[in-house]
Enzyme design. Structure first.
Site, PDB file in Angstrom:
ATOM      1  CG  HIS A 195      -1.994   1.043   1.139  1.00 39.18           C
ATOM      2  ND1 HIS A 195      -1.779   2.351   1.470  1.00 39.18           N
ATOM      3  CD2 HIS A 195      -3.286   0.961   0.724  1.00 39.18           C
ATOM      4  CE1 HIS A 195      -2.898   3.042   1.283  1.00 39.18           C
ATOM      5  NE2 HIS A 195      -3.821   2.225   0.836  1.00 39.18           N
ATOM      6  CG  LEU A 230      -9.519  -1.522   0.125  1.00 42.40           C
ATOM      7  CD1 LEU A 230      -8.931  -2.561  -0.824  1.00 42.40           C
ATOM      8  CD2 LEU A 230     -10.325  -0.482  -0.658  1.00 42.40           C
ATOM      9  CG  ASP A 231      -6.016  -0.442   1.345  1.00 43.82           C
ATOM     10  OD1 ASP A 231      -5.428  -1.323   0.699  1.00 43.82           O
ATOM     11  OD2 ASP A 231      -6.518   0.571   0.815  1.00 43.82           O
ATOM     12  CD  GLU A 232     -10.102  -1.500   7.759  1.00 43.71           C
ATOM     13  OE1 GLU A 232     -10.513  -2.356   8.589  1.00 43.71           O
ATOM     14  OE2 GLU A 232     -10.748  -0.497   7.433  1.00 43.71           O
TER      15      GLU A 232
END
Length: 286
Positions: A195, A230-232
């Site tokens: 990310h 998402l993105d976690e």
């Protein structure tokens, strides 16, 4: 003198007394020389984690299958989740990209120098832009264009490729498509994403422009396991770099690309080296 083959034993289980002694005694009883022994007890989760690299010292070494069969007794005694692999055998890795090339170039380079002990089974992309880069390195390039209409069938095809190539790890090297919840579940624990910010941070489009407009003094990148959120996903590695008022968006982007490539490479190296354990929403990384 030819070095002896090395193996890595990866173990996690409920924490209790006697685990380290049991592991050490088991290896010693089979003539194993321990090269590295990492262990951690997480008092919050009550879990024990260990990664052990060892070699067989004797002339008559048991096969890995024999070793696995013998270790089952110890594993059952402590309710262990475990695996053993040949430390010298390259891990099979599939890389997914879109148009950005910096992370792919870095992974290809580190593979060629031996820094990353991986075999790249394929590069899969929703664009044709990076075909020449992959094929120059002798890596198969598979074009899977994604639209809203064909996304489900393309994800099915991706899973087929993973199975056909015996891929162990999928790496999203700036792949700019969001994976479905179903695909995330199927690849749980074996899919790493990079990310373009130090999570939690500036999400969405143009993160470096957002960072510039806010006058940030640190920029970074985060490598994490992919989950349906998402993105976690659990974070494996992160890096940051200083920034100042003199850095424009172009400069921040250049610095960010370097950080992304380094962070992703470190995360991949940790994973294939059997040094990463998922621990709830967190990770243990030796």
């Amino acid at each position: 003198m030819k070095s002896k083959p090395a193996f890595i034993l990866k173990v996690s289980c409920p924490g209790r007394s006697g685990i380290v002694a049991a592991l050490g005694n088991f290896l010693a009883d089979r003539g194993c020389f321990i090269k590295e022994f990492h262990q951690f007890d997480d008092l919050d989760s009550g879990r024990f984690f260990s990664s052990i690299e060892f070699v067989f010292e004797g002339n008559k070494n048991p096969s890995v299958d024999q070793f696995r069969a013998a270790f089952e007794v110890t594993a059952l005694r402590f309710d262990m989740e475990w695996e053993i692999r040949d430390a010298d055998k390259p891990a099979k890795v599939l890389i997914m990209v879109s148009k950005y090339d910096h992370c792919l170039r870095d992974l290809l380079y580190r593979r060629s120098t031996g820094e990353l002990n991986i075999e790249i089974t394929a590069v899969v992309s929703n664009h044709e832009d990076l075909r020449n880069l992959a094929e120059r390195e002798g890596v198969p390039y598979i074009h899977l264009p994604v639209t809203k209409e064909n996304k489900p069938e393309q994800e099915v095809r991706l899973l087929e490729i993973v199975k056909e190539t015996n891929t162990e790890l999928v790496v999203l090297a700036r792949y700019m498509q969001v994976l479905s919840n179903t695909l995330c579940e199927q690849l749980a624990g074996r899919c790493i994403n990079i990310h373009h910010s130090f999570l939690p941070g500036f999400k969405g489009a143009k993160p470096y422009l957002q960072a510039y407009e806010r006058g940030v003094k640190l920029i970074g990148a985060t490598a994490h396991y992919v989950t349906a959120n998402l993105d976690e996903g659990p974070i494996i590695d992160q890096m940051v770099e200083r920034a100042s008022h003199s850095h424009d968006p172009q400069h921040l982007t250049q610095v960010g690309r370097d950080i992304e490539a380094q962070t992703l490479a470190r995360a991949v190296k940790h994973h294939v080296g059997q040094r990463v354990f998922q621990n709830g929403l967190r990770t243990v990384v030796f």
